[in-house]
Design an enzyme around this catalytic site. Structure first.
Site, PDB file in Angstrom:
ATOM      1  N   ASP B  52      53.698  37.815  44.171  1.00 32.31           N
ATOM      2  CA  ASP B  52      53.885  37.284  42.824  1.00 32.31           C
ATOM      3  C   ASP B  52      54.912  36.164  42.822  1.00 32.31           C
ATOM      4  OD1 ASP B  52      52.055  38.874  41.579  1.00 32.31           O
ATOM      5  OD2 ASP B  52      53.498  40.415  40.974  1.00 32.31           O
ATOM      6  N   TYR B 110      58.351  46.950  52.021  1.00 33.89           N
ATOM      7  CA  TYR B 110      59.027  46.110  51.028  1.00 33.89           C
ATOM      8  C   TYR B 110      60.460  46.580  50.865  1.00 33.89           C
ATOM      9  CZ  TYR B 110      54.769  43.838  49.258  1.00 33.89           C
ATOM     10  OH  TYR B 110      53.633  43.091  49.122  1.00 33.89           O
TER      11      TYR B 110
END
Lengths: 245, 245
Positions: B52, B110
Site C-alpha cells: 500500500d 512484516y
C-alpha cells in the site's frame, strides 16, 4: 521576568540550519512563529549553538525570557502543537534568570553516522553518509584517540573561524564503533569550532583511504593549516546528540 | 530466455505503493523506467506482493524474464544507478525459468513500528506510528500469540478480499517487543490477506485500550466479521521485512 530552558529535537533535512535567514526556512523561524502564536510576543531566545543546513539534533537547547505566566508543562504541550512535525519539544523547565543556553553550556556531544555498504540504504539518504568501501572501525577508533585532549584546532575547522580569539578546544572522548553496516563516530568536547566535527570525520576517512597515515593526526595539529586535512564530511550524517550544562 | 530474481528495498514514503497507477508515482513505475533505460525493453516482471501507499520494504522480491544477455551483477549496478535514491537493489541472481516471485513465495515477515512516547519523534514521522499512551508490550505479546496457527482471517482483513476463495492463512510467529521507546511487532505467515497486518496491529492496540479483552482474539476469529475488530493501523509503521522462498 521568567527564564525557560527548552530542549528540542529536530530532523535537520527539513531546515537550513538553526539560525534565522531571509530566504530559507530554519528551525529558529518555525520556533519563533510557534512561540508568537502561544505567547503573543517574540521573546528573546538564545540557542546552545548554530547548526548547518541538513544537520540533525537529537538534543538542542534554547533559553528564553518572558513575562508571560504560562506554566512550563503547558508551554511544552502548546509548542508541540504549533511546531511542524519535524521539530519536537522534549522538555521545558523554568531556570534562574541568569541562565544562558550558550554561555552556560559545559560541553556537547556530536554523533556522525555512516552507512557502510556497497549498496545505499534508501531510509538513510538524508540521515547518514553513504560510504561504499570497507571501513576498518578498529583502525579509525585507534586513530581518533589522537583528537582527545586540549589542542589548537586551527587545522580542523573552516577558515571563517580563524577570527576566533581562541582556537583551543578540549576533546574529552572520541569513539568509532560499528553496528552491522552502520558506523557511529561519537565525539564529546567542551566546545566545537565551525565544521570541526565534519572535518575530523573527513580526516578519519582520509586515513581509511591511506591518504593520511594512521598516526598522522598529531602532525596535522602542529601544522595549523586547514588545507592539509580531510574533506568536510557532508551534513546529513551529523547529529548534535547531547548538550551538557 | 533468462529469468532473474531481484531483491530490492525501498522507502515507501516516496511512493503510492508498488503497483503501477495512472496518476501517482509507484515503485513499479520507477523500476520499469530504470529497466527500460538499461535493457531497451519492458520485460514482464512479477512482484512478491503489492504494498500500500506509504508502506516500506526492507526486502521486496521481483522476478523478471528477458532475452537480454546482461550479467546479473551488472544489472544490479545499473539498476542502482538509474533508480531513485529511495529504492536500492540489494541482490540480483539468475534463477530457473519457472521461478515466479509471487507463486513460489513460501512466506513473508512484516514488522510494524510504533514510537511509544508522549512526545513525537521528528525522525520517525513517516517511519512509525506515534502512539502517545503507554503500551504494555508484555500484555500485547501474550495476546498476539492467539494469532498464531491456521485460521480463517475474515475478521482480520479488509472487505475487498472477501472475494478470495480461501481466507485461511497460517501465522507462524507473532512477537511484540520493546526497544526503549520503540515497539516492534513482528509477524510471519505463509501469506497475508489485504490489510491483515495493519488490522491485527489495530486489534492489539484496542486490547491495550481495554476495548477488546486481552483474551478476545479467538472469539473474533469465530465471528468472521471485520466490523468487530480494531482500526486499520496507518501504513507508515509497516515494513515488509523478509520474503521466504
Amino acid at each position: 521576568m521568567r527564564n525557560f530552558l527548552i530542549t528540542i529535537t529536530f530532523d535537520g533535512s527539513h531546515f537550513h540550519g538553526w539560525q534565522i535567514q531571509n530566504n530559507a526556512i530554519t528551525v529558529q523561524e518555525v520556533f519563533q512563529t510557534a512561540l508568537y502564536k502561544i505567547l503573543g510576543e517574540q521573546p528573546d531566545i538564545k540557542a546552545c549553538s548554530r547548526t548547518d543546513s541538513g544537520v540533525h539534533a537529537n538534543m538542542f537547547c534554547i533559553s528564553m525570557k518572558t513575562e508571560h505566566r504560562i506554566p512550563a508543562e503547558r508551554l511544552k504541550g502548546a509548542l508541540n502543537n504549533f511546531l511542524p512535525l519535524s521539530v519536537a519539544v522534549l522538555d521545558c523547565v523554568e531556570v534562574p534568570l541568569e541562565f544562558h543556553a550558550r554561555y552556560d553550556c559545559k560541553g556537547k556531544r556530536y554523533v556522525y553516522k555512516i552507512w557502510n555498504s556497497s549498496v545505499r540504504n534508501p531510509f538513510l539518504e538524508k540521515y547518514a553518509l553513504h560510504y561504499r568501501w570497507n571501513i576498518d572501525e578498529g583502525l579509525l577508533d585507534k586513530a581518533s584517540k589522537d583528537f582527545i585532549g586540549k589542542h589548537d584546532f586551527t587545522s580542523f575547522c573552516t577558515f571563517d573561524n580563524r577570527k576566533a580569539d581562541n582556537m583551543e578546544r578540549t576533546v574529552k572522548s572520541f569513539t568509532v564503533e560499528r553496528n552491522e553496516n552502520l558506523i557511529l563516530m561519537s565525539v564529546e568536547a567542551d566546545g566545537f569550532l565551525y565544521n570541526m566535527v565534519r572535518i575530523m570525520v573527513g580526516t578519519l576517512l582520509k586515513i581509511q583511504q591511506g591518504k593520511i597515515p594512521a598516526d598522522g593526526i598529531p602532525k596535522l595539529f602542529e601544522q595549523r593549516n586547514r588545507n592539509h586535512q580531510g574533506v568536510t564530511a557532508p551534513p546529513q550524517g551529523l547529529y548534535l546528540d547531547k548538550v551538557f550544562y
